[in-house]
Design an enzyme around this catalytic site. Structure first.
Site, PDB file in Angstrom:
ATOM      1  N   SER A   1    -102.328   4.298  77.494  1.00 37.34           N
ATOM      2  CA  SER A   1    -102.331   4.161  76.034  1.00 37.34           C
ATOM      3  C   SER A   1    -103.640   3.573  75.541  1.00 37.34           C
ATOM      4  O   SER A   1    -103.949   3.661  74.361  1.00 37.34           O
ATOM      5  CB  SER A   1    -101.222   3.208  75.591  1.00 37.34           C
ATOM      6  OG  SER A   1     -99.987   3.636  76.041  1.00 37.34           O
TER       7      SER A   1
ATOM      8  N   HIS B   1    -102.728  11.936  77.109  1.00 40.98           N
ATOM      9  CA  HIS B   1    -101.862  10.915  76.504  1.00 40.98           C
ATOM     10  C   HIS B   1    -100.692  11.599  75.796  1.00 40.98           C
ATOM     11  O   HIS B   1    -100.819  12.073  74.669  1.00 40.98           O
ATOM     12  CB  HIS B   1    -102.709  10.085  75.516  1.00 40.98           C
ATOM     13  CG  HIS B   1    -102.001   8.918  74.913  1.00 40.98           C
ATOM     14  ND1 HIS B   1    -102.410   8.313  73.748  1.00 40.98           N
ATOM     15  CD2 HIS B   1    -100.923   8.213  75.318  1.00 40.98           C
ATOM     16  CE1 HIS B   1    -101.617   7.314  73.467  1.00 40.98           C
ATOM     17  NE2 HIS B   1    -100.701   7.227  74.397  1.00 40.98           N
TER      18      HIS B   1
ATOM     19  N   GLU C   1    -102.777  13.747  73.200  1.00 45.80           N
ATOM     20  CA  GLU C   1    -104.128  13.289  72.872  1.00 45.80           C
ATOM     21  C   GLU C   1    -104.952  13.442  74.158  1.00 45.80           C
ATOM     22  O   GLU C   1    -104.677  12.779  75.158  1.00 45.80           O
ATOM     23  CB  GLU C   1    -104.062  11.811  72.420  1.00 45.80           C
ATOM     24  CG  GLU C   1    -105.293  11.312  71.710  1.00 45.80           C
ATOM     25  CD  GLU C   1    -105.163   9.840  71.264  1.00 45.80           C
ATOM     26  OE1 GLU C   1    -104.381   9.079  71.877  1.00 45.80           O
ATOM     27  OE2 GLU C   1    -105.866   9.466  70.316  1.00 45.80           O
TER      28      GLU C   1
ATOM     29  N   ASN D   1    -103.764   4.944  68.903  1.00 46.36           N
ATOM     30  CA  ASN D   1    -103.480   3.501  68.849  1.00 46.36           C
ATOM     31  C   ASN D   1    -104.506   2.714  68.053  1.00 46.36           C
ATOM     32  O   ASN D   1    -104.213   1.631  67.566  1.00 46.36           O
ATOM     33  CB  ASN D   1    -103.339   2.955  70.265  1.00 46.36           C
ATOM     34  CG  ASN D   1    -101.978   3.314  70.820  1.00 46.36           C
ATOM     35  OD1 ASN D   1    -100.969   3.176  70.136  1.00 46.36           O
ATOM     36  ND2 ASN D   1    -101.941   3.810  72.040  1.00 46.36           N
TER      37      ASN D   1
HETATM   38  N1  LIG Z   1     -93.790   3.876  76.688  1.00 44.62           N
HETATM   39  C1  LIG Z   1     -94.518   4.542  75.790  1.00 44.62           C
HETATM   40  O1  LIG Z   1     -94.097   4.742  74.631  1.00 44.62           O
HETATM   41  C2  LIG Z   1     -95.878   5.098  76.172  1.00 44.62           C
HETATM   42  C3  LIG Z   1     -96.439   6.086  75.350  1.00 44.62           C
HETATM   43  C4  LIG Z   1     -97.660   6.665  75.729  1.00 44.62           C
HETATM   44  C5  LIG Z   1     -98.303   6.221  76.893  1.00 44.62           C
HETATM   45  N2  LIG Z   1     -97.739   5.229  77.654  1.00 44.62           N
HETATM   46  C6  LIG Z   1     -98.441   4.840  78.892  1.00 44.62           C
HETATM   47  O2  LIG Z   1     -97.785   5.445  79.988  1.00 44.62           O
HETATM   48  C7  LIG Z   1     -97.896   4.630  81.158  1.00 44.62           C
HETATM   49  C8  LIG Z   1     -96.516   4.331  81.703  1.00 44.62           C
HETATM   50  O3  LIG Z   1     -95.767   3.664  80.702  1.00 44.62           O
HETATM   51  P1  LIG Z   1     -94.169   3.583  80.783  1.00 44.62           P
HETATM   52  O4  LIG Z   1     -93.730   3.121  79.442  1.00 44.62           O
HETATM   53  O5  LIG Z   1     -93.626   4.839  81.357  1.00 44.62           O
HETATM   54  O6  LIG Z   1     -93.980   2.403  81.850  1.00 44.62           O
HETATM   55  P2  LIG Z   1     -92.685   2.042  82.714  1.00 44.62           P
HETATM   56  O7  LIG Z   1     -92.766   0.579  82.972  1.00 44.62           O
HETATM   57  O8  LIG Z   1     -91.450   2.616  82.101  1.00 44.62           O
HETATM   58  O9  LIG Z   1     -92.931   2.844  84.097  1.00 44.62           O
HETATM   59  C9  LIG Z   1     -93.986   2.548  84.965  1.00 44.62           C
HETATM   60  C10 LIG Z   1     -93.580   2.987  86.362  1.00 44.62           C
HETATM   61  O10 LIG Z   1     -94.745   2.888  87.208  1.00 44.62           O
HETATM   62  C11 LIG Z   1     -94.279   2.519  88.500  1.00 44.62           C
HETATM   63  N3  LIG Z   1     -95.392   2.031  89.303  1.00 44.62           N
HETATM   64  C12 LIG Z   1     -96.000   0.814  89.245  1.00 44.62           C
HETATM   65  N4  LIG Z   1     -96.985   0.754  90.173  1.00 44.62           N
HETATM   66  C13 LIG Z   1     -97.017   1.952  90.809  1.00 44.62           C
HETATM   67  C14 LIG Z   1     -97.800   2.498  91.867  1.00 44.62           C
HETATM   68  N5  LIG Z   1     -98.756   1.787  92.459  1.00 44.62           N
HETATM   69  N6  LIG Z   1     -97.530   3.754  92.276  1.00 44.62           N
HETATM   70  C15 LIG Z   1     -96.552   4.479  91.701  1.00 44.62           C
HETATM   71  N7  LIG Z   1     -95.769   4.017  90.694  1.00 44.62           N
HETATM   72  C16 LIG Z   1     -95.997   2.764  90.258  1.00 44.62           C
HETATM   73  C17 LIG Z   1     -93.201   1.473  88.217  1.00 44.62           C
HETATM   74  O11 LIG Z   1     -92.350   1.294  89.335  1.00 44.62           O
HETATM   75  C18 LIG Z   1     -92.485   2.109  87.002  1.00 44.62           C
HETATM   76  O12 LIG Z   1     -91.392   2.919  87.414  1.00 44.62           O
HETATM   77  C19 LIG Z   1     -98.698   3.392  80.731  1.00 44.62           C
HETATM   78  O13 LIG Z   1    -100.056   3.602  81.021  1.00 44.62           O
HETATM   79  C20 LIG Z   1     -98.465   3.362  79.212  1.00 44.62           C
HETATM   80  O14 LIG Z   1     -99.517   2.727  78.523  1.00 44.62           O
HETATM   81  C21 LIG Z   1     -96.540   4.673  77.335  1.00 44.62           C
END
Ligand SMILES: NC(=O)c1ccc[n+]([C@@H]2O[C@H](COP(=O)([O-])OP(=O)(O)OC[C@H]3O[C@@H](n4cnc5c(N)ncnc54)[C@H](O)[C@@H]3O)[C@@H](O)[C@H]2O)c1
Length: 298
Positions: free
Chosen positions: A119, A140, A152, A190
């Site tokens: 993000s 993104h 994005e 963002n």
């Molecule tokens: N949640 C949102 O609305 C949103 C929107 C756009 C982008 N993002 C981005 O997407 C990414 C993930 O966000 P999320 O909300 O899905 O997080 P989340 O916490 O739901 O999921 C993250 C996952 O990554 C796993 N993980 C951690 N370390 C790891 C590794 N070394 N190898 C493999 N897996 C690993 C964790 O076990 C977890 O299941 C982030 O970069 C976030 O900024 C999130």
């Protein structure tokens, strides 16, 4: 041709990204360090595909094929060895992402494109730990991924035209609408959204209006589908704080400084919907929005 996709992280975003690629006939390797997260992701994808079938958007066969397209792994090394594209959607933490991209560079095929769903973290900085800066890009997706149309597409300093064109047309093949932007803090989404959310929190903090009033003004006055405080709760207040810090550090401009109320709420563990309380309280199964006690008018 991009056929084999590996996705790192099977949380909120990773499972949605896996769902969409599998639905459009890609072979998906879904990779997470946590087996429980992988099991939950497959359950969530199955439930969401069922919803599409019940709405008539997919047939039962298409659902079956999509699920057949997904394999799960707990090791990056095994999960990326045949990848044409890796989409990293692991936890938003810079040290973690740099480590993952070093591993991806080592274990994925030489021509594989490495994308991040971050993000806010710099794509240029992520690319710098690999030996293929021209093939590193931001992809993104928005939450919920199967529903939201936007991707994005973020060009890092070294990203090539060829990589950008491949990711733009791949996004279109998933029936998404990609928008190309350059790699500066917060990208576009963002950089514009977070100052609005921060300003809404300042408006509350300074006592200009209550939670319900602020969200109602923005919903009805600006035709936003939900108010900025509710949206902050859904994104996660810890995530909003982390992104504001990236903007504040990246631009060195105090206009991005996170509101002290946001800082306090995160320190107190009030992270929004996922923690059960933020500006609103979230009780299982209830669709009604209840303003948290702290912000209730006496
Ligand atoms: N949640 C949102 O609305 C949103 C929107 C756009 C982008 N993002 C981005 O997407 C990414 C993930 O966000 P999320 O909300 O899905 O997080 P989340 O916490 O739901 O999921 C993250 C996952 O990554 C796993 N993980 C951690 N370390 C790891 C590794 N070394 N190898 C493999 N897996 C690993 C964790 O076990 C977890 O299941 C982030 O970069 C976030 O900024 C999130």
């Amino acid at each position: 041709m991009i056929k084999n996709i590996s996705i790192i992280g099977s949380g909120t975003m990773g499972n949605g990204i896996a769902h969409v690629f599998a639905q459009f006939n890609h072979h998906v390797n879904l990779i997470d360090v946590n087996q429980e997260a992988l099991d939950n992701a497959v359950l969530t994808i199955t439930k969401n595909l069922d919803r599409q079938v019940s709405k008539g958007a997919l047939t039962g066969d298409q659902k079956h094929n999509a699920l057949q397209n997904i394999k799960t792994f707990t090791s990056i090394k095994d999960g990326v060895k045949n990848a044409d594209l890796v989409v990293e959607a692991a936890t938003e933490n810079i040290e973690l992402k740099l480590k993952i991209f070093k591993d991806l560079d080592e274990f994925s095929p030489e021509n594989c494109i490495l994308a991040s769903n971050t993000s806010s973290i710099s794509i240029t900085q992520i690319a710098a730990v690999t030996n293929r800066g021209d093939k590193v890009i931001g992809m993104h997706f928005m939450n919920p991924v199967p529903v939201m149309k936007l991707v994005e597409v973020i060009r890092g300093y070294q990203t090539s035209d060829e990589t950008t064109e491949t990711i733009m047309s791949l996004s279109e093949s998933l029936e998404k609408i990609p928008v190309e932007v350059n790699d500066y803090p917060g990208f576009v989404a963002n950089r514009i959204l977070m100052p609005m959310i921060n300003e809404a929190i300042y408006t509350l903090y300074e006592g200009v209006a209550g939670v319900h009033e602020i969200d109602t003004v923005m919903k009805l006055g600006m035709a936003h589908p939900m108010g900025p405080l509710q949206l902050a709760d859904f994104i996660g207040l810890d995530v909003c704080l982390a992104i504001l810090k990236v903007l504040n550090d990246g631009f060195g401009n105090p206009k991005y400084a996170p509101c002290p109320l946001l800082v306090n709420m995160v320190a107190a563990g009030k992270k929004g919907a996922k923690s059960g309380e933020g500006f609103y309280k979230y009780t299982a199964g209830s669709k009604e929005l209840i303003v948290a006690d702290k912000f209730k008018k006496s």
